[in-house]
Design a protein around this motif. Sequence first.
Motif, PDB file in Angstrom:
ATOM      1  N   ASP A  86      -3.797   7.030  -2.349  1.00 46.39           N
ATOM      2  CA  ASP A  86      -3.361   5.777  -1.741  1.00 46.39           C
ATOM      3  C   ASP A  86      -3.687   4.649  -2.700  1.00 46.39           C
ATOM      4  OD1 ASP A  86      -2.593   7.246   0.450  1.00 46.39           O
ATOM      5  OD2 ASP A  86      -4.282   6.650   1.710  1.00 46.39           O
ATOM      6  N   ILE A  87      -2.688   3.840  -2.996  1.00 48.55           N
ATOM      7  CA  ILE A  87      -2.801   2.790  -4.003  1.00 48.55           C
ATOM      8  C   ILE A  87      -2.365   1.460  -3.399  1.00 48.55           C
ATOM      9  CG2 ILE A  87      -1.891   1.981  -6.224  1.00 48.55           C
ATOM     10  CD1 ILE A  87      -1.390   5.013  -6.869  1.00 48.55           C
ATOM     11  N   ALA A  88      -3.125   0.408  -3.666  1.00 49.34           N
ATOM     12  CA  ALA A  88      -2.755  -0.947  -3.263  1.00 49.34           C
ATOM     13  C   ALA A  88      -2.398  -1.729  -4.518  1.00 49.34           C
ATOM     14  CB  ALA A  88      -3.905  -1.623  -2.527  1.00 49.34           C
ATOM     15  N   ILE A  89      -1.291  -2.497  -4.455  1.00 48.66           N
ATOM     16  CA  ILE A  89      -0.795  -3.205  -5.628  1.00 48.66           C
ATOM     17  C   ILE A  89      -0.002  -4.426  -5.149  1.00 48.66           C
ATOM     18  CG2 ILE A  89       1.247  -1.705  -5.725  1.00 48.66           C
ATOM     19  CD1 ILE A  89       1.092  -1.846  -8.803  1.00 48.66           C
ATOM     20  N   HIS A  90       0.010  -5.489  -5.941  1.00 46.22           N
ATOM     21  CA  HIS A  90       0.762  -6.697  -5.593  1.00 46.22           C
ATOM     22  C   HIS A  90       2.259  -6.385  -5.525  1.00 46.22           C
ATOM     23  CE1 HIS A  90      -2.368  -9.783  -5.858  1.00 46.22           C
ATOM     24  NE2 HIS A  90      -2.872  -9.094  -6.874  1.00 46.22           N
ATOM     25  N   VAL A 100       6.631   8.930  -3.365  1.00 48.54           N
ATOM     26  CA  VAL A 100       5.862   7.700  -3.234  1.00 48.54           C
ATOM     27  C   VAL A 100       6.456   6.902  -2.079  1.00 48.54           C
ATOM     28  CG1 VAL A 100       5.079   5.609  -4.405  1.00 48.54           C
ATOM     29  CG2 VAL A 100       5.407   7.723  -5.715  1.00 48.54           C
ATOM     30  N   GLU A 101       5.609   6.580  -1.108  1.00 50.70           N
ATOM     31  CA  GLU A 101       6.110   5.870   0.067  1.00 50.70           C
ATOM     32  C   GLU A 101       5.268   4.637   0.358  1.00 50.70           C
ATOM     33  OE1 GLU A 101       7.890   6.735   4.473  1.00 50.70           O
ATOM     34  OE2 GLU A 101       6.680   8.286   3.527  1.00 50.70           O
ATOM     35  N   LYS A 148       0.859  -1.185   0.000  1.00 47.50           N
ATOM     36  CA  LYS A 148       0.000   0.000   0.000  1.00 47.50           C
ATOM     37  C   LYS A 148       0.892   1.231   0.000  1.00 47.50           C
ATOM     38  CE  LYS A 148      -4.100  -2.018   2.034  1.00 47.50           C
ATOM     39  NZ  LYS A 148      -5.106  -1.924   3.101  1.00 47.50           N
ATOM     40  N   PHE A 149       0.713   2.034  -1.039  1.00 46.63           N
ATOM     41  CA  PHE A 149       1.529   3.229  -1.238  1.00 46.63           C
ATOM     42  C   PHE A 149       0.700   4.488  -1.065  1.00 46.63           C
ATOM     43  CE2 PHE A 149       3.805   0.120  -3.841  1.00 46.63           C
ATOM     44  CZ  PHE A 149       5.114   0.354  -3.469  1.00 46.63           C
ATOM     45  N   ARG A 150       1.364   5.536  -0.637  1.00 47.45           N
ATOM     46  CA  ARG A 150       0.799   6.892  -0.707  1.00 47.45           C
ATOM     47  C   ARG A 150       1.680   7.655  -1.688  1.00 47.45           C
ATOM     48  NH1 ARG A 150      -1.611   9.997   4.184  1.00 47.45           N
ATOM     49  NH2 ARG A 150      -3.331   8.704   3.434  1.00 47.45           N
ATOM     50  N   ALA A 151       1.076   8.163  -2.763  1.00 49.58           N
ATOM     51  CA  ALA A 151       1.767   8.974  -3.765  1.00 49.58           C
ATOM     52  C   ALA A 151       1.359  10.423  -3.539  1.00 49.58           C
ATOM     53  CB  ALA A 151       1.400   8.521  -5.169  1.00 49.58           C
ATOM     54  N   ILE A 152       2.305  11.235  -3.104  1.00 55.71           N
ATOM     55  CA  ILE A 152       2.047  12.630  -2.754  1.00 55.71           C
ATOM     56  C   ILE A 152       2.619  13.532  -3.837  1.00 55.71           C
ATOM     57  CG2 ILE A 152       2.413  14.434  -1.031  1.00 55.71           C
ATOM     58  CD1 ILE A 152       3.002  12.111   0.982  1.00 55.71           C
ATOM     59  N   LEU A 153       1.776  14.371  -4.416  1.00 58.43           N
ATOM     60  CA  LEU A 153       2.227  15.337  -5.412  1.00 58.43           C
ATOM     61  C   LEU A 153       3.040  16.424  -4.723  1.00 58.43           C
ATOM     62  CD1 LEU A 153       2.159  16.543  -8.301  1.00 58.43           C
ATOM     63  CD2 LEU A 153       0.068  17.723  -7.629  1.00 58.43           C
ATOM     64  N   ASP A 154       4.192  16.757  -5.285  1.00 57.33           N
ATOM     65  CA  ASP A 154       5.018  17.852  -4.788  1.00 57.33           C
ATOM     66  C   ASP A 154       4.354  19.156  -5.229  1.00 57.33           C
ATOM     67  OD1 ASP A 154       7.012  19.467  -3.805  1.00 57.33           O
ATOM     68  OD2 ASP A 154       8.477  18.945  -5.347  1.00 57.33           O
ATOM     69  N   VAL A 175      12.794  -3.394  -5.363  1.00 59.07           N
ATOM     70  CA  VAL A 175      13.242  -2.030  -5.094  1.00 59.07           C
ATOM     71  C   VAL A 175      12.794  -1.523  -3.726  1.00 59.07           C
ATOM     72  CG1 VAL A 175      13.158   0.343  -5.962  1.00 59.07           C
ATOM     73  CG2 VAL A 175      13.145  -1.562  -7.570  1.00 59.07           C
ATOM     74  N   LEU A 176      11.601  -1.935  -3.290  1.00 61.40           N
ATOM     75  CA  LEU A 176      11.013  -1.395  -2.067  1.00 61.40           C
ATOM     76  C   LEU A 176      10.680  -2.506  -1.074  1.00 61.40           C
ATOM     77  CD1 LEU A 176       8.731   1.033  -4.011  1.00 61.40           C
ATOM     78  CD2 LEU A 176      10.616   1.734  -2.537  1.00 61.40           C
ATOM     79  N   ASN A 177      10.874  -2.194   0.193  1.00 61.97           N
ATOM     80  CA  ASN A 177      10.546  -3.119   1.272  1.00 61.97           C
ATOM     81  C   ASN A 177      10.397  -2.310   2.561  1.00 61.97           C
ATOM     82  OD1 ASN A 177      13.264  -2.807   2.398  1.00 61.97           O
ATOM     83  ND2 ASN A 177      13.901  -4.028   0.633  1.00 61.97           N
ATOM     84  N   LEU A 178      10.253  -2.969   3.674  1.00 61.34           N
ATOM     85  CA  LEU A 178      10.022  -2.248   4.923  1.00 61.34           C
ATOM     86  C   LEU A 178      11.236  -1.424   5.376  1.00 61.34           C
ATOM     87  CD1 LEU A 178       7.900  -4.873   6.879  1.00 61.34           C
ATOM     88  CD2 LEU A 178       7.131  -2.787   5.730  1.00 61.34           C
ATOM     89  N   GLU A 179      12.441  -1.752   4.867  1.00 67.16           N
ATOM     90  CA  GLU A 179      13.623  -0.930   5.179  1.00 67.16           C
ATOM     91  C   GLU A 179      13.789   0.211   4.183  1.00 67.16           C
ATOM     92  OE1 GLU A 179      14.562  -4.591   5.212  1.00 67.16           O
ATOM     93  OE2 GLU A 179      13.772  -4.433   7.238  1.00 67.16           O
ATOM     94  N   GLN A 180      13.474  -0.032   2.933  1.00 69.15           N
ATOM     95  CA  GLN A 180      13.565   0.986   1.871  1.00 69.15           C
ATOM     96  C   GLN A 180      12.150   1.267   1.386  1.00 69.15           C
ATOM     97  OE1 GLN A 180      15.956   2.998   0.667  1.00 69.15           O
ATOM     98  NE2 GLN A 180      14.348   3.843  -0.598  1.00 69.15           N
TER      99      GLN A 180
END
Length: 179
Positions: free
Chosen positions: A18-22, A106-107, A4-10, A84-89
């Motif tokens: 908020d987006i959910a993706i495999h 995007v976090e 689950k990501f939050r994509a914040i516009l600068d 590329v992404l995980n709980l540490e990155q």
Amino acid sequence: MIYKFRAILDAEDDVFRDIAIHQEDTLEDLHNAIVNAFGFDGMEVASFYTCDDTWNQEDEIPMFDSGDVLGEQKTMADYTLNDVLNLEQTKIIYVYDFINMWTFLVELAAVEEPVIGETYPALLFSHGELPAEAIEKQFEAENQDDYYSEFEDDIDEDDLDAFGSDDSFEDYGFEENWN
């Protein structure tokens, strides 16, 4: 697992999705989810950039291979999200449309079990409206004035005269119709 990501516009106003993706989906899939979530037409080039914990931009992951040797450069389609992404990155930067420079922070906010019957990617939450134009970015080198003044002091008239005043490049090996 589902990321689950939050994509914040600068931007000046709060605009995020908020987006959910495999987790096994690619960065290209996340790119498409962000484009759809924000209502872009998807016709512009985009890139992701790895970053550190304070959002300092690092390596580019482009949409298309633009390297000198075709197939040598990895693209969004070559990386799964969990590569590329995980709980540490948890952070990555996304830039859409290199003319307008729509920039998103995007976090990764959560990693959860998939919901049975849910289709992914999914837009979970939408806040704020996309402004008519992206905010204008100021790209300047640190201590820019010092940088230029350092070279101005080193240039004198003899340096400028070295090229001659007739704008001729014959002495430099260029032919008139070189192409």
